[in-house]
Design a protein around this motif. Sequence first.
Motif, PDB file in Angstrom:
ATOM      1  N   GLU A   1       0.843  -1.190   0.000  1.00  0.00           N
ATOM      2  CA  GLU A   1       0.000   0.000   0.000  1.00  0.00           C
ATOM      3  C   GLU A   1       0.874   1.235   0.000  1.00  0.00           C
ATOM      4  OE1 GLU A   1      -3.293   0.110   2.791  1.00  0.00           O
ATOM      5  OE2 GLU A   1      -3.073  -2.048   3.126  1.00  0.00           O
ATOM      6  N   GLY A   2       0.441   2.245  -0.750  1.00  0.00           N
ATOM      7  CA  GLY A   2       1.141   3.516  -0.761  1.00  0.00           C
ATOM      8  C   GLY A   2       0.743   4.353  -1.958  1.00  0.00           C
ATOM      9  N   ASP A   3       0.924   5.643  -1.840  1.00  0.00           N
ATOM     10  CA  ASP A   3       0.675   6.577  -2.931  1.00  0.00           C
ATOM     11  C   ASP A   3      -0.744   6.440  -3.501  1.00  0.00           C
ATOM     12  OD1 ASP A   3       1.287   8.683  -4.600  1.00  0.00           O
ATOM     13  OD2 ASP A   3       2.505   7.503  -5.992  1.00  0.00           O
ATOM     14  N   GLY A   4      -1.715   6.154  -2.620  1.00  0.00           N
ATOM     15  CA  GLY A   4      -3.109   6.098  -3.030  1.00  0.00           C
ATOM     16  C   GLY A   4      -3.531   4.823  -3.738  1.00  0.00           C
ATOM     17  N   ILE A   5      -2.681   3.801  -3.712  1.00  0.00           N
ATOM     18  CA  ILE A   5      -3.044   2.529  -4.351  1.00  0.00           C
ATOM     19  C   ILE A   5      -2.762   1.364  -3.417  1.00  0.00           C
ATOM     20  CG2 ILE A   5      -2.700   3.353  -6.717  1.00  0.00           C
ATOM     21  CD1 ILE A   5      -0.050   1.747  -6.707  1.00  0.00           C
ATOM     22  N   VAL A   6      -3.375   0.237  -3.744  1.00  0.00           N
ATOM     23  CA  VAL A   6      -3.116  -1.024  -3.052  1.00  0.00           C
ATOM     24  C   VAL A   6      -2.807  -2.054  -4.122  1.00  0.00           C
ATOM     25  CG1 VAL A   6      -4.080  -2.846  -1.594  1.00  0.00           C
ATOM     26  CG2 VAL A   6      -4.666  -0.451  -1.137  1.00  0.00           C
ATOM     27  N   LEU A   7      -1.714  -2.772  -3.925  1.00  0.00           N
ATOM     28  CA  LEU A   7      -1.358  -3.897  -4.780  1.00  0.00           C
ATOM     29  C   LEU A   7      -1.646  -5.142  -3.956  1.00  0.00           C
ATOM     30  CD1 LEU A   7       2.104  -2.651  -6.142  1.00  0.00           C
ATOM     31  CD2 LEU A   7      -0.199  -2.232  -7.054  1.00  0.00           C
ATOM     32  N   ARG A   8      -2.534  -5.978  -4.469  1.00  0.00           N
ATOM     33  CA  ARG A   8      -2.958  -7.148  -3.711  1.00  0.00           C
ATOM     34  C   ARG A   8      -3.009  -8.377  -4.613  1.00  0.00           C
ATOM     35  NH1 ARG A   8      -7.620  -8.581  -5.751  1.00  0.00           N
ATOM     36  NH2 ARG A   8      -9.202  -7.064  -6.342  1.00  0.00           N
ATOM     37  N   PRO A   9      -2.993  -9.574  -4.008  1.00  0.00           N
ATOM     38  CA  PRO A   9      -3.084 -10.791  -4.816  1.00  0.00           C
ATOM     39  C   PRO A   9      -4.413 -10.863  -5.566  1.00  0.00           C
ATOM     40  CG  PRO A   9      -2.358 -11.305  -2.581  1.00  0.00           C
ATOM     41  CD  PRO A   9      -2.797  -9.871  -2.585  1.00  0.00           C
ATOM     42  N   TRP A  10      -4.381 -11.506  -6.728  1.00  0.00           N
ATOM     43  CA  TRP A  10      -5.611 -11.795  -7.468  1.00  0.00           C
ATOM     44  C   TRP A  10      -6.395 -12.862  -6.721  1.00  0.00           C
ATOM     45  CZ3 TRP A  10      -7.082  -8.811 -11.327  1.00  0.00           C
ATOM     46  CH2 TRP A  10      -6.140  -8.154 -12.108  1.00  0.00           C
ATOM     47  N   SER A  11      -7.715 -12.867  -6.913  1.00  0.00           N
ATOM     48  CA  SER A  11      -8.550 -13.915  -6.324  1.00  0.00           C
ATOM     49  C   SER A  11      -9.655 -14.291  -7.306  1.00  0.00           C
ATOM     50  CB  SER A  11      -9.158 -13.442  -5.001  1.00  0.00           C
ATOM     51  OG  SER A  11     -10.182 -12.511  -5.238  1.00  0.00           O
ATOM     52  N   GLU A  12     -10.417 -15.318  -6.942  1.00  0.00           N
ATOM     53  CA  GLU A  12     -11.518 -15.769  -7.796  1.00  0.00           C
ATOM     54  C   GLU A  12     -12.527 -14.661  -8.047  1.00  0.00           C
ATOM     55  OE1 GLU A  12     -10.229 -17.731  -5.395  1.00  0.00           O
ATOM     56  OE2 GLU A  12      -9.489 -19.336  -6.674  1.00  0.00           O
TER      57      GLU A  12
END
Length: 175
Positions: free
Chosen positions: A6-17
């Motif tokens: 998380e940072g700079d107004g975004i979230v990078l998260r794992p893909w899911s179904e």
Amino acid sequence: MDVRLEGDGIVLRPWSERDLGQLVTLFDHAEMAYRLPVATPFDLAAAERYLNTARRAEQAGDRIYLAVTSGDDLARGEVMLNLAAGTIGYAIGPAYRGARLASRALRLLTGHAHRVLGLPTVYLEIEADNIASVAVARSGGYRPTGDEPVFVEDKGRRYPLHRWAHTDPEPPAVT
């Protein structure tokens, strides 16, 4: 490896179904098919295969695939880190461009690659005519390496990829 950044107004998260339909929305587009090694057409079955391939690569410790989200958890694109090659790839769905999501995601994942994973240099591979991707690379502090391009072939198209590099500005101290 379950990575969430998380940072700079975004979230990078794992893909899911729950993202399968959105994967179709992102990747079933002529420009995405032209630039990325993804199935064409990119339908729900292709999305399921893509997610399974991503999970296998993550479990093997080969790659990290992360959905690029912005506050509401809707995937707007993807960043991927190939751990063996030290390369990052990124793609933002055409409907979500113009908000600097790729630049922000690239900076976030590059920082993670340097500080958490200990990669002293991280690379991008970009087609010279992909002006938007070149702009993202520059905004992330990447510079062309000057190496000879690597030629790849996908869907009957042969094209050169030029290498860009980002070196950790704060390498670990030698003791």
